[in-house]
Scaffold this motif. Structure first.
Motif, PDB file in Angstrom:
ATOM      1  N   PHE A 178      87.309  34.340 -98.909  1.00  0.00           N
ATOM      2  CA  PHE A 178      87.750  35.191-100.022  1.00  0.00           C
ATOM      3  C   PHE A 178      86.580  35.949-100.657  1.00  0.00           C
ATOM      4  CE2 PHE A 178      89.474  36.488-104.052  1.00  0.00           C
ATOM      5  CZ  PHE A 178      90.789  36.811-103.754  1.00  0.00           C
ATOM      6  N   PRO A 179      85.484  35.253-101.030  1.00  0.00           N
ATOM      7  CA  PRO A 179      84.343  36.032-101.535  1.00  0.00           C
ATOM      8  C   PRO A 179      83.772  36.973-100.490  1.00  0.00           C
ATOM      9  CG  PRO A 179      83.766  33.707-101.282  1.00  0.00           C
ATOM     10  CD  PRO A 179      85.248  33.805-101.141  1.00  0.00           C
ATOM     11  N   ALA A 180      83.809  36.577 -99.222  1.00  0.00           N
ATOM     12  CA  ALA A 180      83.329  37.466 -98.159  1.00  0.00           C
ATOM     13  C   ALA A 180      84.178  38.723 -98.086  1.00  0.00           C
ATOM     14  CB  ALA A 180      83.342  36.738 -96.815  1.00  0.00           C
ATOM     15  N   LEU A 181      85.497  38.580 -98.184  1.00  0.00           N
ATOM     16  CA  LEU A 181      86.386  39.741 -98.157  1.00  0.00           C
ATOM     17  C   LEU A 181      86.131  40.654 -99.347  1.00  0.00           C
ATOM     18  CD1 LEU A 181      89.798  38.148 -97.074  1.00  0.00           C
ATOM     19  CD2 LEU A 181      88.462  39.824 -95.785  1.00  0.00           C
ATOM     20  N   SER A 182      85.920  40.070-100.506  1.00  0.00           N
ATOM     21  CA  SER A 182      85.662  40.867-101.704  1.00  0.00           C
ATOM     22  C   SER A 182      84.385  41.691-101.549  1.00  0.00           C
ATOM     23  CB  SER A 182      85.561  39.945-102.919  1.00  0.00           C
ATOM     24  OG  SER A 182      85.316  40.683-104.092  1.00  0.00           O
ATOM     25  N   ILE A 183      83.330  41.052-101.044  1.00  0.00           N
ATOM     26  CA  ILE A 183      82.054  41.764-100.856  1.00  0.00           C
ATOM     27  C   ILE A 183      82.181  42.825 -99.766  1.00  0.00           C
ATOM     28  CG2 ILE A 183      79.653  41.493-100.106  1.00  0.00           C
ATOM     29  CD1 ILE A 183      79.743  38.674-101.355  1.00  0.00           C
ATOM     30  N   LEU A 184      82.828  42.462 -98.662  1.00  0.00           N
ATOM     31  CA  LEU A 184      82.974  43.402 -97.551  1.00  0.00           C
ATOM     32  C   LEU A 184      83.803  44.613 -97.955  1.00  0.00           C
ATOM     33  CD1 LEU A 184      83.595  40.819 -94.695  1.00  0.00           C
ATOM     34  CD2 LEU A 184      81.605  42.323 -94.902  1.00  0.00           C
ATOM     35  N   ALA A 185      84.855  44.392 -98.749  1.00  0.00           N
ATOM     36  CA  ALA A 185      85.693  45.505 -99.190  1.00  0.00           C
ATOM     37  C   ALA A 185      84.896  46.454-100.083  1.00  0.00           C
ATOM     38  CB  ALA A 185      86.914  44.977 -99.932  1.00  0.00           C
ATOM     39  N   LYS A 186      84.056  45.896-100.950  1.00  0.00           N
ATOM     40  CA  LYS A 186      83.221  46.742-101.824  1.00  0.00           C
ATOM     41  C   LYS A 186      82.213  47.540-100.999  1.00  0.00           C
ATOM     42  CE  LYS A 186      83.576  43.847-105.959  1.00  0.00           C
ATOM     43  NZ  LYS A 186      84.767  43.125-105.474  1.00  0.00           N
ATOM     44  N   LEU A 187      81.596  46.886-100.020  1.00  0.00           N
ATOM     45  CA  LEU A 187      80.645  47.581 -99.160  1.00  0.00           C
ATOM     46  C   LEU A 187      81.322  48.698 -98.370  1.00  0.00           C
ATOM     47  CD1 LEU A 187      78.528  44.587 -97.786  1.00  0.00           C
ATOM     48  CD2 LEU A 187      77.870  46.255 -99.543  1.00  0.00           C
ATOM     49  N   ALA A 188      82.556  48.436 -97.935  1.00  0.00           N
ATOM     50  CA  ALA A 188      83.302  49.451 -97.183  1.00  0.00           C
ATOM     51  C   ALA A 188      83.586  50.664 -98.045  1.00  0.00           C
ATOM     52  CB  ALA A 188      84.605  48.855 -96.659  1.00  0.00           C
ATOM     53  N   MET A 189      83.891  50.449 -99.323  1.00  0.00           N
ATOM     54  CA  MET A 189      84.149  51.571-100.215  1.00  0.00           C
ATOM     55  C   MET A 189      82.870  52.352-100.512  1.00  0.00           C
ATOM     56  SD  MET A 189      87.389  51.527-100.655  1.00  0.00           S
ATOM     57  CE  MET A 189      87.507  50.850 -98.986  1.00  0.00           C
ATOM     58  N   VAL A 190      81.762  51.627-100.680  1.00  0.00           N
ATOM     59  CA  VAL A 190      80.485  52.297-100.934  1.00  0.00           C
ATOM     60  C   VAL A 190      80.085  53.154 -99.734  1.00  0.00           C
ATOM     61  CG1 VAL A 190      78.009  51.922-101.282  1.00  0.00           C
ATOM     62  CG2 VAL A 190      79.675  50.559-102.562  1.00  0.00           C
ATOM     63  N   ALA A 191      80.325  52.627 -98.536  1.00  0.00           N
ATOM     64  CA  ALA A 191      79.996  53.369 -97.315  1.00  0.00           C
ATOM     65  C   ALA A 191      81.061  54.405 -96.963  1.00  0.00           C
ATOM     66  CB  ALA A 191      79.816  52.404 -96.153  1.00  0.00           C
ATOM     67  N   GLN A 192      82.136  54.452 -97.775  1.00  0.00           N
ATOM     68  CA  GLN A 192      83.235  55.399 -97.567  1.00  0.00           C
ATOM     69  C   GLN A 192      83.876  55.257 -96.180  1.00  0.00           C
ATOM     70  OE1 GLN A 192      81.620  59.312 -98.470  1.00  0.00           O
ATOM     71  NE2 GLN A 192      81.800  58.959-100.684  1.00  0.00           N
ATOM     72  N   LEU A 193      83.961  54.013 -95.743  1.00  0.00           N
ATOM     73  CA  LEU A 193      84.597  53.772 -94.446  1.00  0.00           C
ATOM     74  C   LEU A 193      86.087  54.089 -94.490  1.00  0.00           C
ATOM     75  CD1 LEU A 193      82.947  50.413 -93.279  1.00  0.00           C
ATOM     76  CD2 LEU A 193      82.384  52.755 -92.611  1.00  0.00           C
ATOM     77  N   ASP A 194      86.667  54.046 -95.690  1.00  0.00           N
ATOM     78  CA  ASP A 194      88.088  54.361 -95.805  1.00  0.00           C
ATOM     79  C   ASP A 194      88.381  55.812 -95.460  1.00  0.00           C
ATOM     80  OD1 ASP A 194      86.568  54.866 -98.150  1.00  0.00           O
ATOM     81  OD2 ASP A 194      88.418  55.285 -99.232  1.00  0.00           O
ATOM     82  N   ALA A 195      87.362  56.681 -95.561  1.00  0.00           N
ATOM     83  CA  ALA A 195      87.544  58.094 -95.214  1.00  0.00           C
ATOM     84  C   ALA A 195      87.319  58.352 -93.726  1.00  0.00           C
ATOM     85  CB  ALA A 195      86.580  58.959 -96.028  1.00  0.00           C
TER      86      ALA A 195
END
Length: 358
Positions: A282-299
């Motif tokens: 769970f903490p890993a998912l939270s950190i990974l999701a934040k990193l993904a947003m910072v790296a704009q992987l969602d785009a």
């Protein structure tokens, strides 16, 4: 070691990771939607299965300790050294984050009362914890203590278990803490696992493949109906998931104690690493999701690909934690408590050596 149950542990853990990944990505600060829709909303069933499996394992592994007061120390060390040290490592890493970055938490993570209860895995009236997933472990610890009474004194333990079962069945009548915790329906799942172990110790199970198949169907059907067409009333949800988990374990164990079940090594390995995966995912998912947003992987990546990437990475972090923390600590705890071998007593006393005069 029952490989079929190790595989089930792995699958249940994957279900939980899938469910939490879907929930995290659906938050507005991330994707704001579930990439696979409600497909993995039934993943909570993994928690139900873990509770039933826990009751089975403790009863199956410690049946010989019942009524043996001398075994109490070894029993308590095995159970608590398995649960606490890896958990404390993760808690030590997570707790400072809520003080350094308060906006990442809800607020109760910095409450001294919550922190103390979290350290010792004591129940909280509102089920507040520092580590999100540790709420299940609080129920486990109570079960370990109650089973300890059975180890110290069989008759007293049986009386306590019967009274506990009656209280769990009467749960709707309890309104105040701590009775809502002591007699929570989650304990019914653990007690069902104990019942499965007792049945397997005394009788052979006919048509075990059919029993296991019915259990898997009932477990998945109940959880999916609740997720997609429900919600079901708590009593029906509890009954369906508990009975389904119990029948699954009952059938699989009966099959495996008469014939080997081919299980992929990957699932056995993930089963071994389940506790570590459960603690850190769970903490890993939270950190990974934040990193993904910072790296704009969602785009760049489709939501479904990002979802699967987070799942794989979270499980990978759990496996790394298993190798670096969980397995070494578990090995140390076994060596630490290993009893020294008794001295060898010679049947024949050797003759004293006569020293020659110089």
């Amino acid at each position: 070691m029952l490989n079929s149950l190790q595989a089930c542990r792995a699958i249940a853990a994957i279900f939980v990771v899938l469910s939490h990944t879907s929930g995290i990505l659906s938050l507005p600060k991330y994707l704001g939607a579930k990439p696979f829709g409600p497909a993995f909303d039934f993943g909570f069933v993994g928690v139900d299965f873990f509770f039933v499996l826990s009751g089975f394992i403790i009863m199956y592994a410690h049946a010989r300790d019942i009524g043996q007061p001398r075994a109490f120390g070894a029993y308590m060390w095995k159970r608590f050294s398995r649960a606490y040290p890896p958990y404390w490592v993760v808690l030590t890493l997570i707790l400072p984050v809520f003080f350094l970055l308060p906006h990442l938490g809800i607020g109760h993570e910095r409450n001294p009362d919550v922190i103390v209860r979290s350290i010792f895995l004591l129940p909280h009236p509102l089920e507040h914890t520092v580590l999100v997933v540790s709420w299940t472990m609080v129920y486990e610890i109570l079960f370990y203590l109650v089973f300890g009474v059975l180890v110290i004194n069989k008759r007293l333990g049986i009386a306590v278990f019967l009274g506990w079962t009656a209280g769990v069945l009467a749960y709707p009548w309890f309104e105040n803490f701590p009775w809502t915790f002591v007699f929570s329906p989650w304990h019914l799942r653990i007690l069902a696992g104990v019942g499965v172990a007792i049945v397997l110790q005394r009788w052979r199970v006919p048509v075990p493949r059919a029993v296991a198949s019915v259990g898997v169907f009932l477990l998945l059907a109940t959880s999916m109906f609740h997720a997609y067409h429900g919600p079901l009333v708590p009593s029906i949800l509890t009954a369906g998931c508990t009975l389904g988990s119990a029948l699954t374990i009952l059938g699989l164990v009966e099959i495996e104690r008469s014939t080997a079940i081919p299980v992929p090594r990957s699932l056995v390995y993930l089963g071994d690493a389940t506790y570590a995966i459960y603690l850190v995912h769970f903490p890993a998912l939270s950190i990974l999701a934040k990193l993904a947003m910072v790296a704009q992987l969602d785009a760049v990546l489709p939501g479904t690909v990002l979802f699967l990437l987070l799942v794989v990475c979270a499980i990978g972090v759990g496996c790394a934690s298993y190798h670096l923390v969980d397995h070494p600590l578990h090995s140390w705890s076994k060596r630490f408590f290993r009893r020294a071998k008794p001295p060898v007593v010679l049947d024949v006393v050797p003759e004293p050596t006569i020293r020659k005069a110089a």
